[in-house]
Structure formats: structure tokens, C-alpha cells
Design an enzyme around this catalytic site. Structure first.
Site, PDB file in Angstrom:
ATOM      1  N   ASP A 172       0.821  -1.209   0.000  1.00 21.50           N
ATOM      2  CA  ASP A 172       0.000   0.000   0.000  1.00 21.50           C
ATOM      3  C   ASP A 172       0.851   1.254   0.000  1.00 21.50           C
ATOM      4  O   ASP A 172       0.745   2.111   0.880  1.00 21.50           O
ATOM      5  CB  ASP A 172      -0.910  -0.016   1.250  1.00 21.50           C
ATOM      6  CG  ASP A 172      -1.890   1.137   1.279  1.00 21.50           C
ATOM      7  OD1 ASP A 172      -2.092   1.689   2.388  1.00 21.50           O
ATOM      8  OD2 ASP A 172      -2.426   1.501   0.214  1.00 21.50           O
ATOM      9  N   ASN A 181       6.926  -7.405   6.617  1.00 18.03           N
ATOM     10  CA  ASN A 181       5.722  -6.682   7.004  1.00 18.03           C
ATOM     11  C   ASN A 181       4.490  -7.389   6.452  1.00 18.03           C
ATOM     12  O   ASN A 181       4.377  -7.585   5.237  1.00 18.03           O
ATOM     13  CB  ASN A 181       5.711  -5.240   6.487  1.00 18.03           C
ATOM     14  CG  ASN A 181       4.445  -4.529   6.946  1.00 18.03           C
ATOM     15  OD1 ASN A 181       4.300  -4.211   8.134  1.00 18.03           O
ATOM     16  ND2 ASN A 181       3.494  -4.336   6.044  1.00 18.03           N
ATOM     17  N   ASN A 195       0.119  -5.454  13.638  1.00 19.61           N
ATOM     18  CA  ASN A 195      -0.563  -4.407  12.864  1.00 19.61           C
ATOM     19  C   ASN A 195      -2.056  -4.675  13.009  1.00 19.61           C
ATOM     20  O   ASN A 195      -2.563  -5.694  12.531  1.00 19.61           O
ATOM     21  CB  ASN A 195      -0.164  -4.480  11.382  1.00 19.61           C
ATOM     22  CG  ASN A 195       1.266  -4.046  11.140  1.00 19.61           C
ATOM     23  OD1 ASN A 195       1.979  -3.698  12.084  1.00 19.61           O
ATOM     24  ND2 ASN A 195       1.691  -4.065   9.886  1.00 19.61           N
ATOM     25  N   GLU A 238       1.391  -0.964  13.872  1.00 15.68           N
ATOM     26  CA  GLU A 238       0.410  -0.226  13.078  1.00 15.68           C
ATOM     27  C   GLU A 238      -0.946  -0.237  13.765  1.00 15.68           C
ATOM     28  O   GLU A 238      -1.359  -1.283  14.264  1.00 15.68           O
ATOM     29  CB  GLU A 238       0.234  -0.813  11.658  1.00 15.68           C
ATOM     30  CG  GLU A 238       1.366  -0.540  10.721  1.00 15.68           C
ATOM     31  CD  GLU A 238       1.104  -1.041   9.304  1.00 15.68           C
ATOM     32  OE1 GLU A 238      -0.078  -1.101   8.899  1.00 15.68           O
ATOM     33  OE2 GLU A 238       2.075  -1.408   8.617  1.00 15.68           O
ATOM     34  N   LYS A 285      -4.079   8.049   6.740  1.00 11.53           N
ATOM     35  CA  LYS A 285      -4.048   7.710   8.168  1.00 11.53           C
ATOM     36  C   LYS A 285      -3.016   8.557   8.929  1.00 11.53           C
ATOM     37  O   LYS A 285      -2.751   8.321  10.103  1.00 11.53           O
ATOM     38  CB  LYS A 285      -3.750   6.226   8.348  1.00 11.53           C
ATOM     39  CG  LYS A 285      -4.877   5.306   7.859  1.00 11.53           C
ATOM     40  CD  LYS A 285      -4.640   3.856   8.227  1.00 11.53           C
ATOM     41  CE  LYS A 285      -5.758   2.956   7.735  1.00 11.53           C
ATOM     42  NZ  LYS A 285      -5.687   2.762   6.254  1.00 11.53           N
TER      43      LYS A 285
HETATM   44  C1  CKX Z   1      -4.617  -4.210   7.282  1.00 10.14           C
HETATM   45  C2  CKX Z   1      -3.363  -3.723   6.690  1.00 10.14           C
HETATM   46  C3  CKX Z   1      -3.160  -2.235   6.878  1.00 10.14           C
HETATM   47  C4  CKX Z   1      -1.977  -1.772   6.057  1.00 10.14           C
HETATM   48  N1  CKX Z   1      -0.737  -2.279   6.584  1.00 10.14           N
HETATM   49  C5  CKX Z   1       0.430  -2.012   5.753  1.00 10.14           C
HETATM   50  C6  CKX Z   1       0.529  -0.528   5.398  1.00 10.14           C
HETATM   51  O1  CKX Z   1       1.529  -0.342   4.439  1.00 10.14           O
HETATM   52  C7  CKX Z   1      -0.799   0.007   4.872  1.00 10.14           C
HETATM   53  O2  CKX Z   1      -0.690   1.372   4.537  1.00 10.14           O
HETATM   54  C8  CKX Z   1      -1.880  -0.242   5.928  1.00 10.14           C
HETATM   55  C9  CKX Z   1      -3.194   0.423   5.516  1.00 10.14           C
HETATM   56  O3  CKX Z   1      -3.973  -0.185   4.779  1.00 10.14           O
HETATM   57  O4  CKX Z   1      -3.380   1.592   5.922  1.00 10.14           O
END
Ligand code: CKX
Length: 603
Positions: free
Chosen positions: A167, A417, A472, A512, A576
Site C-alpha cells: 500500500d 511486514n 498491525n 500499526e 491515516k
Molecule cells: C490491514 C493492513 C493495513 C496496512 N498495513 C500495511 C501498510 O503499508 C498500509 O498502509 C496499511 C493500511 O492499509 O493503511
């Protein structure tokens, strides 16, 4: 061992490091004709763009912004006559995601991996007291054999396009500084340090790798320039009396001078700043210099307007000022090792870094942030290509540890990750990666990986490899968002109760948790995407963290809004951030500041 030095380029009495940053010639190679058409001797019809920078956000054409494939850089470089007799290198801070390098038409090196340095030895191909032609072919396509993982599709017009399994936008190019360097034929190749505290004193163990057999001298000076200790030999121990320790948000740096000597003559000299500190995990605590520490901070990105993932020294300064303002003490280099200058600044400012190798997207989904919570299985580690992926992963890990091992700020390695860690096939893959990190790191720092949302007690098959368990979690955003937040809270509590019941007896950190928030949106009562909702979400989550004593860290996702691929779940990127992409605070920043400034110092 790597066949190129990872030492940061420095000019000393014996060395030269000349920056090649500035405008470079640039040309896309959609037909992949460059090699056959002799572009290695020079580009036929180039544009010019800045280095360091990603190329994508300079242009107005979407075909360029979304370009996937080969693209070329060119720069003339003058090699001074006084360098004749030395070894001459071109050193790239990174080239994303792979590169081939040519000087005066001769291929001098190639490199796979887009977030770590590599050097080309050009000694035998350069002309002295003359201009020389440096040409670099870069490629930014994604696959499942290199990290970060994704795929590359071909559109109906025949143009290729990257489709990340992660992402963040697939920014690429020469995104960090390029240096021309000259060192003696016998030079200092690597420096490795480790620390032991002995009451008020400290022992600094060191190993110096050189390319010859002359005598090595090591001198350690304190911040005032006084000699604190010295030793002779390629390996040894410096006994430092009344050592001034490097502490979190209270840094103290010594200067380690390394010299290769032949009698009174200094053959090579290199100076590196070091911080005397120890890091260890004991039961559920993270200990810095034997004292428990609680991580407060962020998952970040190297991401800013116009230059994309290009290193931006001004953004770096602003980011540290904001992190100091808000009361943070740490960050994770999500999802790739950052520019070296950022670690140098963290060393000076006393920030703790979880250094992450670019192993992201090891879960086959173009919507990872959605499908990761569904329990979907993608058999990611059961592919015929998995061995090749593991080889790339281990090489990137070796480069990251070789580059970052002496930074006092680096306290842990994040080795993946949000991988698919719920399959049996993941276990041997993880074991190889975690064992390699332990083997490579003299300081044996804690190792971790960020568990994706469906990796929970009873489904995750790999958390046992972690010295620190990193979660996360998005209860209240991707799961039970909005008015269902009360149920999200119960789910978060239930999961932590589940981990507690497993008696893991390790520190848990949240690497996260976050909610997409538009700075423009205010709603009373709150709705998702509003500023009020981000505040309610963080308060709910923090209240739960505070009721579990094995939670030893909270790193909000994300420090700032950042660019992603476009899609129905992204409003010109991931929102976010606690700060906007332009590094201005959302309302919640003031609440987070209150929390972090009021948290007790030790845990
Ligand atoms: C449920 C996985 C969430 C995800 N985790 C990895 C990040 O690189 C993304 O930005 C984050 C998102 O979707 O905000």
C-alpha cells in the site's frame, strides 16, 4: 560478505567523496531498445531531472507517472588526475528496484534491490583529467521474486503497469544521493562494533576489515575531542572509563577514528560516530542500557510532494522536529530501509529505530489492506519462485545489516511486514530469514516482523521466531468501524487476552494502528474519515493498550499521509497520517502529544 563497502562516503586525508547530485539526463525505454541501440554510450534524446528523486511526480502525463519498465539516467563525471593510483568508485544510495551501470560504454556493475546502497569499481575504465560518461539503466517492475512484491500487467495499449501487493506508490529511480569516491588501494572496507556495560565503564569491541595487512590503529574520542580509549589491531576492545551512554532522547556520540598506517604514514583514515548502548529483550521488557523502554512513535514512509520517495533533507528535519514536538521516541522504517542520513539524525537526536527490510507484499493481494483481515490464503510461500524470492530477501537483509549495524538508533530488525504467516510453508522460510539476521548482527539485536490482521493466536505459525511480537491491528477501521467501534474494542481485548493466555512472555508492540482521516472533515457526532473519528479511534485503542502490561510500544500508522496507487479505498493516497503529507498537524496530533508527554518514562 558483500563485495562492496557499505561505509558512508566521506572525504578524509586519504579519501575523496564528491556528490553527483543535481540534474541528470533521463529517458524512458518503453521498447527496451537501449542496450541494442547503444544507449550505454549516451542517451539519444534525453530530458533532464533531479537526482535524488523519484521521476513520477515531475511530469503531467499519466503514462509517465504509471510507467513500468526500463528507464535510463546519464551524467558526465570529471575524474581528477590526482586520483590516478587510487581506487575509484561510483556509489549509489539506491536505485529502485534494479540497475545496470555503464562507464564509457563498459558495464561495471548491476544490482537488484531498490532501497540499499551499492558501488561500482570504475578504476580500470575511467579516463583521468577528463570527462567520463556514466549511464545507468534502471527498472521498476514488480514481481514475486524480488522485494517488495507485486506484479506487472500489460494494458490494452501494450504499456506495462506495476501492480503492488503493498500500500504505497511504486515510486522509483535514483532516489538517494550518488557519490564519486576515491580511496587508497589499501583501504578500510568495514567497521563493526559491539558494546558491554561494566558499571560506570564500558567495553567497545571492534573489528576492522581492510583490503591489506598494514597496521590498524583505532582511537575513540569523546564529544569534546578528548581521547577516551585507543587500540591497535584489526580486532580488539576499547576500555572506556566513565562511559557516557547513548540514551533514548538523550544521545551522546563518540567519534571512532580508524587508520591504516605504515610507520608514521597514514595509508587510509575513516571516522565514524558511535553511541555506547546495549539493547536486549528480557521477559516482556525491551531494555536499553538495562532499563525498560516503551516505544512511542510511528510507522513512517520516505514520501513527500513532487520528489516522491526521493531523499529530502528538509522533510527529514521537519519530521524530526514534529516527532520531538509530539513526544515520540521511535519509528519503524516501514516498509524499506530509509536513507542513511535519517539514521545519522536519529543517532544525534536519540530516537529508536526498528529497521525494516523491504519484505512487504508477501501476501498475494492487490487489496492487502482489505483481504488481510478475511483469512484469505494465497499459498504465497508455496510457489516455484519462492527460493528465488528468499535469495533476494536474504541479500537485502545482508545489505541492510551491513549498512546500518553501527547506528546506536537501530535497536531491532523488522524482517517482514504483513506476510502470510498462517501457512505451514511460511515456517521454513521465516526460519531462514530470522537465523540469517541473528548470524549477521554482531550485536544480536531483537528481531521481529509485523503480523497482519488475520495472524492471531492459533492461526499465526511464525510469531515464535520474533524476539518482540509486532502487531498491525485495525479494529475500529478495517474491522467493526464506525458505530461498531464498541465491538471493535471487545475484539481487540479478546485478541490480547488470547496472546496473554499463550504465555508468550515476550514484549508486544503495535507497529500499526490507525484510521484514514481527511483534515477537511469535521463531524459531530463523528463519522469515519472525520477528524473526530480518528481521535475516538486512537483513544479507544490506547485505553486497551494500557490495560495489558506486556504491551511495550505503540507506533501509530502513519506519521504522515502518503501516496499509494489509486483506488476506491484511497483518496489521493493513504490518509491515516497524524500529520498531513505537507507535515501539518491534524487535530489528533495535539491529543497524541498530551498522551505521550504524560506517559511514565519507564515501564
Ligand atoms: C490491514 C493492513 C493495513 C496496512 N498495513 C500495511 C501498510 O503499508 C498500509 O498502509 C496499511 C493500511 O492499509 O493503511
Amino acid at each position: 560478505m558483500l563485495d562492496y563497502s557499505m561505509l558512508y562516503p566521506e572525504s578524509t586525508v586519504s579519501r575523496r567523496a564528491v556528490s553527483m547530485d543535481g540534474m541528470w539526463n533521463f529517458q524512458l525505454d518503453e521498447k527496451e531498445e537501449g542496450i541494442a541501440s547503444g544507449w550505454t554510450e549516451g542517451l539519444p534524446s534525453p530530458d533532464s531531472i533531479p537526482v535524488p528523486a523519484s521521476f513520477q511526480d515531475f511530469y503531467t502525463e499519466k503514462d509517465i507517472r504509471e510507467y513500468a519498465g526500463d528507464f535510463w539516467y546519464e551524467k558526465d563525471m570529471f575524474i581528477p588526475g590526482e586520483w590516478e593510483g587510487k581506487k575509484v568508485f561510483v556509489r549509489f544510495g539506491c536505485a529502485t528496484h534494479r540497475a545496470e551501470v555503464f562507464v564509457n560504454g563498459v558495464k561495471v556493475t548491476e544490482h537488484l534491490g531498490g532501497f540499499l546502497p551499492f558501488s561500482a569499481d570504475v578504476t580500470d575504465v575511467v579516463r583521468y583529467n577528463a570527462q567520463n560518461k556514466l549511464v545507468v539503466k534502471v527498472n521498476n517492475e514488480l514481481s514475486v521474486t524480488n522485494i517488495p512484491c507485486g506484479t506487472t500487467i500489460t494494458l490494452s495499449n501494450g504499456k506495462k503497469m506495476a501492480k503492488p501487493y503493498f500500500d504505497f506508490f511504486n515510486y522509483s529511480g535514483l532516489q538517494r544521493s550518488v557519490y564519486l569516491t576515491a580511496v587508497p588501494q589499501e583501504y578500510i572496507f568495514d567497521i563493526t562494533t559491539d558494546y558491554e556495560l561494566c558499571g560506570e565503564d564500558a567495553k567497545v569491541s571492534y573489528r576492522i576489515d581492510t583490503t591489506g595487512e598494514h597496521t590498524v590503529l583505532v582511537t575513540l574520542c569523546d564529544a569534546e575531542g578528548n581521547v577516551a580509549a585507543s587500540a591497535q589491531g584489526k580486532e580488539g576492545v576499547l576500555d572506556v572509563k566513565n562511559a557516557h551512554l547513548w540514551e533514548v532522547r538523550n544521545a551522546y556520540l563518540y567519534s571512532m577514528m580508524v587508520q591504516i598506517t605504515d610507520g608514521a604514514e597514514v595509508i587510509d583514515e575513516y571516522r565514524q560516530e558511535i553511541g555506547i548502548r546495549t539493547v536486549e529483550v528480557k521477559d516482556t521488557s525491551i531494555l536499553l542500557n538495562g532499563k525498560p523502554v516503551y516505544l512511542k512513535g510511528f510507522g513512517k514512509h520516505e514520501d513527500s510532494d513532487i520528489i516522491g520517495r526521493g531523499f529530502n533533507i528538509g522533510v527529514m528535519k521537519r519530521d524530526f522536529e514534529l516527532m520531538k514536538w509530539i513526544g515520540a521516541n521511535s519509528f519503524r522504517t516501514s516498509h524499506y530501509p530509509y536513507s542513511e542520513e535519517i539514521y545519522q539524525m536519529a543517532d544525534r537526536e536519540g530516537f529508536l529505530i526498528i529497521d525494516e527490510v523491504p519484505a512487504v507484499g508477501l501476501f498475494e493481494s492487490l487489496m492487502n489492506f482489505m483481504e488481510a483481515s478475511t483469512g484469505k490464503q494465497t499459498a504465497f510461500f508455496e510457489k516455484e519462485t519462492t527460493p528465488e524470492l528468499l535469495k533476494s530477501h536474504l541479500h537485502a537483509l545482508e545489505e541492510m545489516i551491513a549498512r546500518d549495524k553501527n547506528h546506536p538508533s537501530v535497536i531491532a530488525w523488522s524482517l517482514l511486514n504483513e506476510p502470510e504467516s498462517t501457512s505451514d510453508a511460511a515456517v521454513p522460510y521465516f526460519k531462514e530469514v530470522f537465523d540469517k539476521a541473528h548470524e549477521l548482527d554482531v550485536q544480536k539485536r531483537p528481531r521481529t516482523f509485523a503480523l497482519v490482521m488475520n495472524a492471531v493466536p492459533g492461526t499465526c505459525k511464525c510469531h515464535q521466531f520474533s524476539d518482540i511480537v509486532a502487531l498491525n491491528r485495525y479494529y475500529g477501521w478495517y474491522v467493526k468501524g464506525g458505530h461498531e467501534m464498541m465491538d471493535a474494542r471487545e475484539m481487540l481485548i479478546k485478541e490480547l487476552e488470547g496472546w496473554k493466555a499463550m504465555n508468550v512472555n515476550k514484549p508486544f508492540i503495535f507497529t500499526e494502528y490507525g484510521a484514514d482521516t481527511l483534515a477537511s472533515e469535521h463531524k459531530l457526532p463523528s463519522v469515519m474519515w472525520s477528524q473526530e473519528y480518528q481521535e475516538e479511534y486512537l483513544k479507544m485503542t490506547h485505553d486497551v493498550f494500557d490495560s495489558f502490561d506486556f504491551v511495550k510500544g505503540e507506533q501509530v500508522w502513519n506519521f504522515a499521509d502518503f501516496q499509494t496507487t489509486e483506488g476506491i479505498m484511497r483518496v489521493n493516497g493513504n490518509k491515516k497520517g497524524i500529520f498531513t503529507r505537507q507535515r501539518q498537524p491534524k487535530d489528533v496530533a495535539y491529543k497524541l502529544k498530551q498522551r505521550w508527554e504524560s506517559l511514565p518514562v519507564d515501564f
